[in-house]
Design a protein around this motif. Structure first.
Motif, PDB file in Angstrom:
ATOM      1  N   TYR B  35     -37.878 -36.772  39.155  1.00  0.00           N
ATOM      2  CA  TYR B  35     -36.706 -36.955  38.582  1.00  0.00           C
ATOM      3  C   TYR B  35     -36.239 -35.729  37.996  1.00  0.00           C
ATOM      4  O   TYR B  35     -36.946 -34.690  37.685  1.00  0.00           O
ATOM      5  CB  TYR B  35     -36.748 -38.141  37.372  1.00  0.00           C
ATOM      6  CG  TYR B  35     -37.243 -39.442  37.834  1.00  0.00           C
ATOM      7  CD1 TYR B  35     -38.489 -39.893  38.173  1.00  0.00           C
ATOM      8  CD2 TYR B  35     -36.130 -40.414  37.898  1.00  0.00           C
ATOM      9  CE1 TYR B  35     -38.637 -41.154  38.667  1.00  0.00           C
ATOM     10  CE2 TYR B  35     -36.430 -41.602  38.458  1.00  0.00           C
ATOM     11  CZ  TYR B  35     -37.654 -41.916  38.583  1.00  0.00           C
ATOM     12  OH  TYR B  35     -37.808 -43.162  39.174  1.00  0.00           O
ATOM     13  N   GLN B  37     -33.498 -34.486  34.974  1.00  0.00           N
ATOM     14  CA  GLN B  37     -32.804 -34.811  33.877  1.00  0.00           C
ATOM     15  C   GLN B  37     -31.995 -33.492  33.423  1.00  0.00           C
ATOM     16  O   GLN B  37     -32.488 -32.662  32.763  1.00  0.00           O
ATOM     17  CB  GLN B  37     -33.887 -35.486  32.788  1.00  0.00           C
ATOM     18  CG  GLN B  37     -33.002 -35.880  31.613  1.00  0.00           C
ATOM     19  CD  GLN B  37     -34.069 -36.436  30.704  1.00  0.00           C
ATOM     20  OE1 GLN B  37     -35.045 -36.248  30.561  1.00  0.00           O
ATOM     21  NE2 GLN B  37     -33.560 -37.500  29.929  1.00  0.00           N
ATOM     22  N   GLY B  40     -28.787 -33.606  27.958  1.00  0.00           N
ATOM     23  CA  GLY B  40     -28.115 -34.634  27.390  1.00  0.00           C
ATOM     24  C   GLY B  40     -27.727 -36.063  28.298  1.00  0.00           C
ATOM     25  O   GLY B  40     -27.119 -36.816  28.192  1.00  0.00           O
ATOM     26  N   GLN B  41     -28.376 -35.984  29.600  1.00  0.00           N
ATOM     27  CA  GLN B  41     -28.269 -37.051  30.562  1.00  0.00           C
ATOM     28  C   GLN B  41     -29.718 -37.975  30.784  1.00  0.00           C
ATOM     29  O   GLN B  41     -30.469 -37.542  30.197  1.00  0.00           O
ATOM     30  CB  GLN B  41     -27.969 -36.800  31.748  1.00  0.00           C
ATOM     31  CG  GLN B  41     -26.415 -35.709  31.839  1.00  0.00           C
ATOM     32  CD  GLN B  41     -25.240 -36.458  31.455  1.00  0.00           C
ATOM     33  OE1 GLN B  41     -25.075 -37.690  31.996  1.00  0.00           O
ATOM     34  NE2 GLN B  41     -24.558 -36.014  30.518  1.00  0.00           N
ATOM     35  N   GLY B  42     -29.507 -38.830  31.480  1.00  0.00           N
ATOM     36  CA  GLY B  42     -30.841 -39.745  31.820  1.00  0.00           C
ATOM     37  C   GLY B  42     -31.378 -39.106  32.960  1.00  0.00           C
ATOM     38  O   GLY B  42     -30.785 -38.565  33.729  1.00  0.00           O
ATOM     39  N   PRO B  43     -32.713 -39.477  33.459  1.00  0.00           N
ATOM     40  CA  PRO B  43     -33.079 -38.828  34.555  1.00  0.00           C
ATOM     41  C   PRO B  43     -32.581 -39.368  35.737  1.00  0.00           C
ATOM     42  O   PRO B  43     -32.002 -40.489  35.924  1.00  0.00           O
ATOM     43  CB  PRO B  43     -34.652 -39.312  34.300  1.00  0.00           C
ATOM     44  CG  PRO B  43     -34.995 -39.527  32.996  1.00  0.00           C
ATOM     45  CD  PRO B  43     -33.580 -40.185  32.554  1.00  0.00           C
ATOM     46  N   PHE B  45     -33.329 -39.844  40.099  1.00  0.00           N
ATOM     47  CA  PHE B  45     -34.343 -39.979  40.997  1.00  0.00           C
ATOM     48  C   PHE B  45     -34.212 -38.916  42.029  1.00  0.00           C
ATOM     49  O   PHE B  45     -33.086 -39.112  42.715  1.00  0.00           O
ATOM     50  CB  PHE B  45     -34.493 -41.544  41.435  1.00  0.00           C
ATOM     51  CG  PHE B  45     -35.433 -41.601  42.772  1.00  0.00           C
ATOM     52  CD1 PHE B  45     -34.989 -41.977  43.991  1.00  0.00           C
ATOM     53  CD2 PHE B  45     -36.804 -41.507  42.402  1.00  0.00           C
ATOM     54  CE1 PHE B  45     -35.883 -42.314  44.984  1.00  0.00           C
ATOM     55  CE2 PHE B  45     -37.749 -41.827  43.207  1.00  0.00           C
ATOM     56  CZ  PHE B  45     -37.137 -42.167  44.680  1.00  0.00           C
ATOM     57  N   LEU B  88     -34.622 -30.404  33.262  1.00  0.00           N
ATOM     58  CA  LEU B  88     -35.829 -30.743  33.006  1.00  0.00           C
ATOM     59  C   LEU B  88     -36.325 -31.406  33.981  1.00  0.00           C
ATOM     60  O   LEU B  88     -35.795 -32.604  34.803  1.00  0.00           O
ATOM     61  CB  LEU B  88     -36.095 -31.875  31.595  1.00  0.00           C
ATOM     62  CG  LEU B  88     -37.281 -32.115  31.257  1.00  0.00           C
ATOM     63  CD1 LEU B  88     -38.297 -30.980  30.899  1.00  0.00           C
ATOM     64  CD2 LEU B  88     -37.482 -33.043  30.408  1.00  0.00           C
TER      65      LEU B  88
END
Lengths: 114, 116
Positions: B35, B37, B40-43, B45, B88
């Motif tokens: 994933y 990321q 400040g965001q969600g992961p 896919f 990340l």
């Protein structure tokens, strides 16, 4: 368009207060997961909800799956500084034909001030 | 029981370079997912590997590629790095089976990539 809309985006409250964060969608899901991510770490699974209307409790955290399985909420009672983190909801998106990748919302950044 | 381990933890690259990130899954797990990321965001896919093959892929360009080895460990390769690749990168492992408890992911702490 985001599959999962989380609100609020940011929340900062005092220790001891109660709070609720939300995860909404126009799609129906067979299950939904909540994760918490602390700075410098990966997300950690808190709970999986499967049945419409289901309520699960994890100590001071209460998770609910909407009756129509399109939304979910997370309620924290008497928040503590250790609850600080990014709260993420996630589902398996079957729209592309696969069933393996998780789709996450953008998360709620929660800060509990002592 | 070691969880998911990722290396390196941090790295800095320049635009156009290539990077390889590594992941060792949790003991007993046979499936690895990657994933991205952004801050400040969600992961998001990227792809999943099972039995040394890419099983599913998210909406990422071919610059992103991967590999899974016979011991279930995995690598993520990104070519021709762009500034927007700064993020990340999380590896998650799981056990491929059906029924209760299926699709439970264990995440590593991630590799923080900065592209200058």
């Amino acid at each position: 368009t985001q599959l999962l809309e989380q609100s609020p985006q940011f929340l900062s409250i005092q220790e001891g207060e109660n709070l609720t964060v939300y995860c909404n969608s126009s799609s129906v899901f067979s299950s939904l997961q909540w994760y918490r991510q602390e700075p410098g770490e990966g997300p950690v699974l808190l709970v999986t909800v499967v049945t419409g209307g289901e309520v699960k409790k994890l100590k001071r955290l209460t998770f609910q799956f909407g009756d129509a399985r399109k939304d979910s909420s997370l309620h924290i009672t008497a928040a503590q500084p250790g609850d600080t983190g990014l709260y993420l909801c996630a589902v398996h998106d079957y729209s592309g034909g696969g069933a393996d990748g998780l789709t996450f919302g953008k998360g709620t950044h929660l800060i509990i001030q002592p | 029981d070691a969880g998911v381990t990722q290396s390196p933890t941090h790295l800095i690259k320049t635009r156009g370079q290539q990077v390889t990130l590594r992941c060792s899954p949790k003991s007993g797990h046979d499936t690895v997912s990657w994933y991205q990321q952004a801050l400040g965001q969600g992961p998001q896919f990227i792809f999943q590997y099972y039995e040394e093959e890419e099983r599913q892929r998210g909406n990422f360009p071919d610059r992103f590629s991967g590999h899974q080895f016979p011991n279930y460990s995995s690598e993520l390769n990104v070519n021709a790095l762009l500034l927007g690749d700064s993020a990340l990168y999380l590896c998650a492992s799981s056990l491929d089976f059906s029924g209760p408890g299926a699709n439970v992911l264990t995440f590593g702490a991630g590799s923080r990539l900065t592209v200058l």
